[in-house]
Write a protein that holds these residues in place. Structure first.
Motif, mmCIF file in Angstrom:
data_model
loop_
_atom_site.group_PDB
_atom_site.id
_atom_site.type_symbol
_atom_site.label_atom_id
_atom_site.label_comp_id
_atom_site.label_asym_id
_atom_site.label_seq_id
_atom_site.Cartn_x
_atom_site.Cartn_y
_atom_site.Cartn_z
ATOM 1 N N HIS A 266 0.865 -1.179 0.000
ATOM 2 C CA HIS A 266 0.000 0.000 0.000
ATOM 3 C C HIS A 266 0.899 1.227 0.000
ATOM 4 O O HIS A 266 1.776 1.347 0.866
ATOM 5 C CB HIS A 266 -0.928 0.018 1.207
ATOM 6 N N PRO A 267 0.688 2.152 -0.932
ATOM 7 C CA PRO A 267 1.598 3.299 -1.044
ATOM 8 C C PRO A 267 1.754 4.111 0.238
ATOM 9 O O PRO A 267 2.836 4.627 0.521
ATOM 10 C CB PRO A 267 0.961 4.138 -2.162
ATOM 11 N N SER A 268 0.694 4.223 1.040
ATOM 12 C CA SER A 268 0.774 5.047 2.252
ATOM 13 C C SER A 268 1.674 4.453 3.323
ATOM 14 O O SER A 268 2.016 5.133 4.293
ATOM 15 C CB SER A 268 -0.626 5.265 2.828
ATOM 16 N N THR A 269 2.060 3.198 3.153
ATOM 17 C CA THR A 269 2.876 2.523 4.158
ATOM 18 C C THR A 269 4.209 3.217 4.386
ATOM 19 O O THR A 269 4.799 3.108 5.464
ATOM 20 C CB THR A 269 3.124 1.054 3.736
ATOM 21 N N ILE A 270 4.705 3.958 3.400
ATOM 22 C CA ILE A 270 6.002 4.620 3.561
ATOM 23 C C ILE A 270 5.869 6.142 3.559
ATOM 24 O O ILE A 270 6.837 6.849 3.292
ATOM 25 C CB ILE A 270 7.011 4.153 2.488
ATOM 26 N N ASP A 271 4.696 6.653 3.909
ATOM 27 C CA ASP A 271 4.510 8.105 3.948
ATOM 28 C C ASP A 271 5.398 8.764 4.994
ATOM 29 O O ASP A 271 5.716 9.958 4.889
ATOM 30 C CB ASP A 271 3.046 8.451 4.231
ATOM 31 N N HIS A 272 5.792 8.030 6.020
ATOM 32 C CA HIS A 272 6.643 8.593 7.077
ATOM 33 C C HIS A 272 8.128 8.522 6.730
ATOM 34 O O HIS A 272 8.971 8.857 7.569
ATOM 35 C CB HIS A 272 6.397 7.868 8.399
ATOM 36 N N CYS A 273 8.440 8.124 5.505
ATOM 37 C CA CYS A 273 9.833 7.972 5.054
ATOM 38 C C CYS A 273 10.199 9.060 4.049
ATOM 39 O O CYS A 273 9.369 9.453 3.222
ATOM 40 C CB CYS A 273 10.029 6.616 4.378
ATOM 41 N N ILE A 274 11.450 9.506 4.110
ATOM 42 C CA ILE A 274 12.006 10.348 3.053
ATOM 43 C C ILE A 274 13.247 9.665 2.504
ATOM 44 O O ILE A 274 13.886 8.849 3.179
ATOM 45 C CB ILE A 274 12.353 11.771 3.539
ATOM 46 N N ALA A 275 13.584 10.000 1.273
ATOM 47 C CA ALA A 275 14.789 9.465 0.640
ATOM 48 C C ALA A 275 15.971 10.346 1.008
ATOM 49 O O ALA A 275 15.965 11.551 0.728
ATOM 50 C CB ALA A 275 14.611 9.421 -0.877
ATOM 51 N N GLY A 276 16.976 9.763 1.629
ATOM 52 C CA GLY A 276 18.127 10.542 2.049
ATOM 53 C C GLY A 276 18.957 11.068 0.899
ATOM 54 O O GLY A 276 19.403 12.213 0.920
ATOM 55 N N HIS A 277 19.136 10.209 -0.129
ATOM 56 C CA HIS A 277 19.973 10.649 -1.243
ATOM 57 C C HIS A 277 19.645 9.861 -2.495
ATOM 58 O O HIS A 277 18.964 8.826 -2.445
ATOM 59 C CB HIS A 277 21.463 10.505 -0.896
ATOM 60 N N LEU A 278 20.125 10.359 -3.611
ATOM 61 C CA LEU A 278 20.018 9.670 -4.893
ATOM 62 C C LEU A 278 21.300 8.901 -5.124
ATOM 63 O O LEU A 278 22.385 9.490 -5.246
ATOM 64 C CB LEU A 278 19.805 10.675 -6.028
ATOM 65 N N SER A 279 21.205 7.591 -5.149
ATOM 66 C CA SER A 279 22.375 6.745 -5.360
ATOM 67 C C SER A 279 22.791 6.755 -6.828
ATOM 68 O O SER A 279 21.961 6.919 -7.727
ATOM 69 C CB SER A 279 22.064 5.308 -4.932
ATOM 70 N N ALA A 280 24.078 6.557 -7.052
ATOM 71 C CA ALA A 280 24.590 6.406 -8.415
ATOM 72 C C ALA A 280 24.402 4.986 -8.932
ATOM 73 O O ALA A 280 24.721 4.691 -10.087
ATOM 74 C CB ALA A 280 26.076 6.774 -8.460
ATOM 75 N N GLU A 281 23.884 4.096 -8.104
ATOM 76 C CA GLU A 281 23.732 2.691 -8.461
ATOM 77 C C GLU A 281 22.435 2.437 -9.224
ATOM 78 O O GLU A 281 21.357 2.910 -8.839
ATOM 79 C CB GLU A 281 23.754 1.827 -7.200
ATOM 80 N N GLY A 282 22.533 1.656 -10.293
ATOM 81 C CA GLY A 282 21.355 1.179 -10.991
ATOM 82 C C GLY A 282 20.396 2.287 -11.381
ATOM 83 O O GLY A 282 20.788 3.396 -11.744
ATOM 84 N N ALA A 283 19.127 1.975 -11.287
ATOM 85 C CA ALA A 283 18.073 2.912 -11.686
ATOM 86 C C ALA A 283 17.399 3.496 -10.445
ATOM 87 O O ALA A 283 16.169 3.567 -10.366
ATOM 88 C CB ALA A 283 17.056 2.202 -12.577
ATOM 89 N N HIS A 284 18.196 3.943 -9.506
ATOM 90 C CA HIS A 284 17.629 4.453 -8.256
ATOM 91 C C HIS A 284 16.698 5.639 -8.487
ATOM 92 O O HIS A 284 15.656 5.761 -7.835
ATOM 93 C CB HIS A 284 18.761 4.846 -7.298
ATOM 94 N N GLN A 285 17.055 6.502 -9.412
ATOM 95 C CA GLN A 285 16.201 7.664 -9.688
ATOM 96 C C GLN A 285 14.827 7.228 -10.174
ATOM 97 O O GLN A 285 13.804 7.806 -9.775
ATOM 98 C CB GLN A 285 16.867 8.575 -10.719
ATOM 99 N N ASP A 286 14.783 6.202 -11.004
ATOM 100 C CA ASP A 286 13.517 5.670 -11.496
ATOM 101 C C ASP A 286 12.702 5.124 -10.326
ATOM 102 O O ASP A 286 11.495 5.390 -10.209
ATOM 103 C CB ASP A 286 13.786 4.566 -12.518
ATOM 104 N N VAL A 287 13.345 4.377 -9.434
ATOM 105 C CA VAL A 287 12.642 3.812 -8.281
ATOM 106 C C VAL A 287 12.045 4.919 -7.418
ATOM 107 O O VAL A 287 10.872 4.872 -7.037
ATOM 108 C CB VAL A 287 13.586 2.942 -7.438
ATOM 109 N N LEU A 288 12.853 5.930 -7.099
ATOM 110 C CA LEU A 288 12.364 7.013 -6.247
ATOM 111 C C LEU A 288 11.181 7.737 -6.883
ATOM 112 O O LEU A 288 10.225 8.114 -6.189
ATOM 113 C CB LEU A 288 13.491 7.996 -5.938
ATOM 114 N N ALA A 289 11.231 7.916 -8.186
ATOM 115 C CA ALA A 289 10.106 8.557 -8.878
ATOM 116 C C ALA A 289 8.839 7.719 -8.740
ATOM 117 O O ALA A 289 7.745 8.249 -8.512
ATOM 118 C CB ALA A 289 10.447 8.773 -10.346
ATOM 119 N N ARG A 290 8.983 6.403 -8.841
ATOM 120 C CA ARG A 290 7.823 5.521 -8.705
ATOM 121 C C ARG A 290 7.264 5.546 -7.288
ATOM 122 O O ARG A 290 6.064 5.341 -7.078
ATOM 123 C CB ARG A 290 8.207 4.086 -9.095
#
Length: 339
Positions: A266-290
């Motif tokens: 459920h998307p709301s399950t991580i509403d209390h979380c923020i992303a600390g940084h954008l990793s240079a690994e893989g497609a992290h930017q794509d994941v964070l956008a999703r």
């Protein structure tokens, strides 16, 4: 007799999670309007103060007891040559953490952060995901429960990180299972793979998703079949933090995989979380956008071990301090803006 699954307890737990404290958010906004600055001039720092208040349930948010938890696991898929380093490094890095010699030790010391490392049976690799399940249901739930206990000592702000040779392969497989697309989109060079190693890693992710394909509609099945103990423990820590009103800063590519599994439930399950940084690994930017997360930092890092989240914690601490200690117009004798 019952057909109940060990995962049912996790699903029930998710349905009981508290939402944001709207009164605390409004209290922060009211004080913010009185502080000696133009409205909105501190940008995301103002939003961070609101975020802290919302999930701590406090009109005066704090970051007085920040804690970085790093979970360490071992992976059977490393036998497929998916990493530039051998699995022996897992134990060696745990010893380095204990001796205070790792990058994360220095970052935590610089920012005054608490630091804990959790050894998740580091000498016992999970199953090779290209041909077997990483964990059975009971083991997966037990590991999530272990992660929930990680914050038992108390904290008002949590950062989650990980360490484990082969775990960027595991994360890439999780993302491919959750989001689809070709393996090469999700796979990065991890600890510094050459071209042949990268090909082996892509092949391993493809094989893993293909092997488990019939069982990947349930995000918790994705976690236990393709994940590692550190991913399961981080998912547990995220859930426990929500229940105990502790905001969470997520580290990079692997840590975000734990959040992605919960988001898929459920998307709301991580509403209390923020992303600390954008990793240079893989497609992290794509994941964070999703996941709908905008990272606080983008420093080209891909170390793991909670390093990016710990750096971001410095910003969160600053946001809390500014909101708490900055003078109001009345206190400072500064004229307010004309209406």
């Amino acid at each position: 007799m019952t057909n109940a699954s060990p995962f049912d307890d996790i699903r029930r737990l998710i349905t009981t999670m508290p939402g944001p404290d709207e009164a605390a958010i409004e209290a922060v906004r009211l004080r913010d309007r009185q502080l000696t600055k133009p409205a909105g001039s501190l940008g995301r720092l103002e939003w961070i103060a609101e975020w802290l208040a919302a999930w701590q349930g406090k009109p005066n948010p704090t970051a007085d007891r920040p804690l970085v938890c790093v979970f360490a696991g071992s992976h059977g898929v490393t036998a497929k040559g998916v990493s530039a380093f051998p699995s022996d490094v897992n134990r060696q890095m745990l010893e380095n953490f204990a001796a205070g010699g790792a990058a994360i030790n220095q970052i935590c010391a610089a920012y005054g952060l608490g630091f804990k490392v959790f050894d998740l049976a580091i000498d016992m690799p999970t199953g090779d995901i290209t041909e077997a399940e990483a964990m059975d249901e009971k083991a997966c739930v037990a590991t999530m429960a272990f992660g929930m206990e990680a914050i038992a000592g108390g904290t008002d702000l949590l950062a989650i990180g990980e360490m484990g040779i082969g775990n960027t392969t595991v994360a890439a497989a999780i993302y491919m299972a959750l989001f689809g697309g070709p393996a090469e989109h999700w796979v990065g060079r991890g600890t510094g793979l050459d071209e042949e190693g990268l090909k082996r890693k892509i092949a391993a992710v493809e094989a893993a998703v293909a092997h488990h394909r019939e069982h990947l509609k349930d995000p918790l099945e994705v976690l236990r079949r393709l994940g590692g103990r550190e991913v399961a423990a981080m998912a547990g820590a995220i859930l426990a933090a929500r229940l105990q009103k502790i905001p969470v800063v997520i580290d990079g590519y692997v840590a975000t995989a734990a959040a992605a599994v919960l988001h898929a439930i459920h998307p709301s399950t991580i509403d209390h979380c923020i992303a600390g940084h954008l990793s240079a690994e893989g497609a992290h930017q794509d994941v964070l956008a999703r996941l709908g997360k905008i990272p606080l930092l983008a420093l080209g890092m891909r170390l793991g071990e909670g390093s990016g989240a710990a750096l971001a914690m410095g910003i969160v601490k600053a946001a809390a301090a500014v909101h708490r200690d900055m003078a109001t117009f009345g206190q400072a004798g500064v004229s307010e803006r004309l209406s």
